[in-house]
Scaffold this motif. Structure first.
Motif, PDB file in Angstrom:
ATOM      1  N   SER A 199      39.613  41.950  44.445  1.00 46.86           N
ATOM      2  CA  SER A 199      39.015  42.847  43.453  1.00 46.86           C
ATOM      3  C   SER A 199      40.069  43.334  42.464  1.00 46.86           C
ATOM      4  O   SER A 199      39.826  43.362  41.248  1.00 46.86           O
ATOM      5  CB  SER A 199      38.360  44.032  44.164  1.00 46.86           C
ATOM      6  N   ALA A 200      41.224  43.709  42.972  1.00 51.57           N
ATOM      7  CA  ALA A 200      42.307  44.160  42.090  1.00 51.57           C
ATOM      8  C   ALA A 200      42.768  43.034  41.171  1.00 51.57           C
ATOM      9  O   ALA A 200      42.984  43.252  39.969  1.00 51.57           O
ATOM     10  CB  ALA A 200      43.472  44.687  42.921  1.00 51.57           C
ATOM     11  N   LEU A 201      42.912  41.845  41.717  1.00 48.56           N
ATOM     12  CA  LEU A 201      43.337  40.707  40.898  1.00 48.56           C
ATOM     13  C   LEU A 201      42.289  40.375  39.842  1.00 48.56           C
ATOM     14  O   LEU A 201      42.620  40.097  38.689  1.00 48.56           O
ATOM     15  CB  LEU A 201      43.613  39.485  41.777  1.00 48.56           C
ATOM     16  N   SER A 202      41.020  40.414  40.243  1.00 48.46           N
ATOM     17  CA  SER A 202      39.926  40.110  39.300  1.00 48.46           C
ATOM     18  C   SER A 202      39.821  41.148  38.199  1.00 48.46           C
ATOM     19  O   SER A 202      39.471  40.824  37.068  1.00 48.46           O
ATOM     20  CB  SER A 202      38.585  40.037  40.031  1.00 48.46           C
ATOM     21  N   GLY A 203      40.101  42.389  38.541  1.00 54.94           N
ATOM     22  CA  GLY A 203      39.947  43.470  37.571  1.00 54.94           C
ATOM     23  C   GLY A 203      41.122  43.656  36.635  1.00 54.94           C
ATOM     24  O   GLY A 203      40.969  44.244  35.567  1.00 54.94           O
ATOM     25  N   THR A 204      42.301  43.174  37.026  1.00 59.67           N
ATOM     26  CA  THR A 204      43.482  43.416  36.199  1.00 59.67           C
ATOM     27  C   THR A 204      44.224  42.145  35.809  1.00 59.67           C
ATOM     28  O   THR A 204      44.440  41.900  34.628  1.00 59.67           O
ATOM     29  CB  THR A 204      44.472  44.354  36.928  1.00 59.67           C
ATOM     30  N   ILE A 205      44.593  41.352  36.763  1.00 60.60           N
ATOM     31  CA  ILE A 205      45.450  40.197  36.487  1.00 60.60           C
ATOM     32  C   ILE A 205      44.689  39.056  35.812  1.00 60.60           C
ATOM     33  O   ILE A 205      45.167  38.500  34.818  1.00 60.60           O
ATOM     34  CB  ILE A 205      46.127  39.695  37.784  1.00 60.60           C
ATOM     35  N   LEU A 206      43.516  38.706  36.312  1.00 61.66           N
ATOM     36  CA  LEU A 206      42.796  37.576  35.715  1.00 61.66           C
ATOM     37  C   LEU A 206      42.337  37.853  34.281  1.00 61.66           C
ATOM     38  O   LEU A 206      42.420  36.951  33.438  1.00 61.66           O
ATOM     39  CB  LEU A 206      41.645  37.129  36.609  1.00 61.66           C
ATOM     40  N   PRO A 207      41.886  39.081  33.939  1.00 64.96           N
ATOM     41  CA  PRO A 207      41.594  39.341  32.520  1.00 64.96           C
ATOM     42  C   PRO A 207      42.849  39.229  31.646  1.00 64.96           C
ATOM     43  O   PRO A 207      42.777  38.724  30.521  1.00 64.96           O
ATOM     44  CB  PRO A 207      41.043  40.767  32.512  1.00 64.96           C
ATOM     45  N   LEU A 208      43.976  39.684  32.168  1.00 64.16           N
ATOM     46  CA  LEU A 208      45.227  39.552  31.416  1.00 64.16           C
ATOM     47  C   LEU A 208      45.587  38.084  31.254  1.00 64.16           C
ATOM     48  O   LEU A 208      46.033  37.663  30.184  1.00 64.16           O
ATOM     49  CB  LEU A 208      46.351  40.307  32.114  1.00 64.16           C
ATOM     50  N   LYS A 209      45.365  37.297  32.304  1.00 65.63           N
ATOM     51  CA  LYS A 209      45.614  35.852  32.215  1.00 65.63           C
ATOM     52  C   LYS A 209      44.751  35.229  31.120  1.00 65.63           C
ATOM     53  O   LYS A 209      45.234  34.424  30.328  1.00 65.63           O
ATOM     54  CB  LYS A 209      45.326  35.166  33.551  1.00 65.63           C
ATOM     55  N   ASP A 210      43.483  35.611  31.068  1.00 64.73           N
ATOM     56  CA  ASP A 210      42.594  35.086  30.029  1.00 64.73           C
ATOM     57  C   ASP A 210      43.109  35.441  28.637  1.00 64.73           C
ATOM     58  O   ASP A 210      43.100  34.606  27.725  1.00 64.73           O
ATOM     59  CB  ASP A 210      41.167  35.605  30.213  1.00 64.73           C
ATOM     60  N   GLN A 211      43.562  36.680  28.459  1.00 66.16           N
ATOM     61  CA  GLN A 211      44.098  37.098  27.161  1.00 66.16           C
ATOM     62  C   GLN A 211      45.371  36.323  26.820  1.00 66.16           C
ATOM     63  O   GLN A 211      45.551  35.889  25.673  1.00 66.16           O
ATOM     64  CB  GLN A 211      44.380  38.594  27.161  1.00 66.16           C
TER      65      GLN A 211
END
Length: 157
Positions: free
Chosen positions: A94-106
């Motif tokens: 959940s933490a990775l999905s909410g913070t890291i993966l959106p940043l990766k997409d950007q």
């Protein structure tokens, strides 16, 4: 703990005993965990300015390995069969999905821009301290040369 869950014989047994519902539930979690931790490692390296800043750079080697991609859902299934472990894994994902993966997409979007488009998008970058400017540039560059291929086999998140 890892030897019990992550040993090859245990992973094989886990795959053999898993039902379709367990496998389908594990696939997106395995993707989020592997991609999220790999991305976190790359971001940490970019901010710190040196390799393995988070101590998990070894994951980037495994991220493209086909056998790891096949066995990682089995690792997730084995881990999820314990209620305590399952809660921890879900919280991490959940933490990775909410913070890291959106940043990766950007970062992926920025990395795909031409040099001129990137300069226009980052017009306010020079207002940051030089160390932060360098960190941002390193993060974008790491997205350009990422070792993971998150293409057609990416499950829904």
């Amino acid at each position: 703990m890892f030897a019990e869950v992550g040993s090859l014989p245990n992973l094989i047994e886990t795959l053999q005993s898993a039902d379709d519902a367990e496998i389908e539930a594990a696939r997106p979690l395995a993707y989020v965990l592997l991609t999220g931790l790999t991305t976190f490692s790359q971001i940490a390296d970019a901010f710190a300015g040196y390799r393995n800043a988070a101590g998990i750079a070894g994951l980037t080697v495994f991220a493209d390995n086909l056998m790891v991609r096949i066995l990682f859902p089995a690792f997730v299934i084995a881990f999820m069969r314990s209620a305590d472990n399952a809660a921890s894994l879900v919280a991490v994902c959940s933490a990775l999905s909410g913070t890291i993966l959106p940043l990766k997409d950007q970062l992926d979007q920025l990395a795909a821009l031409s040099a001129d488009e990137l300069t226009a998008r980052l017009s306010n970058l020079d207002q940051l301290p030089p160390s932060r400017q360098n960190s941002v540039r390193r993060m974008i560059e790491s997205a350009r040369v990422t070792p993971t291929d998150n293409g057609a086999d990416e499950p829904d998140r």
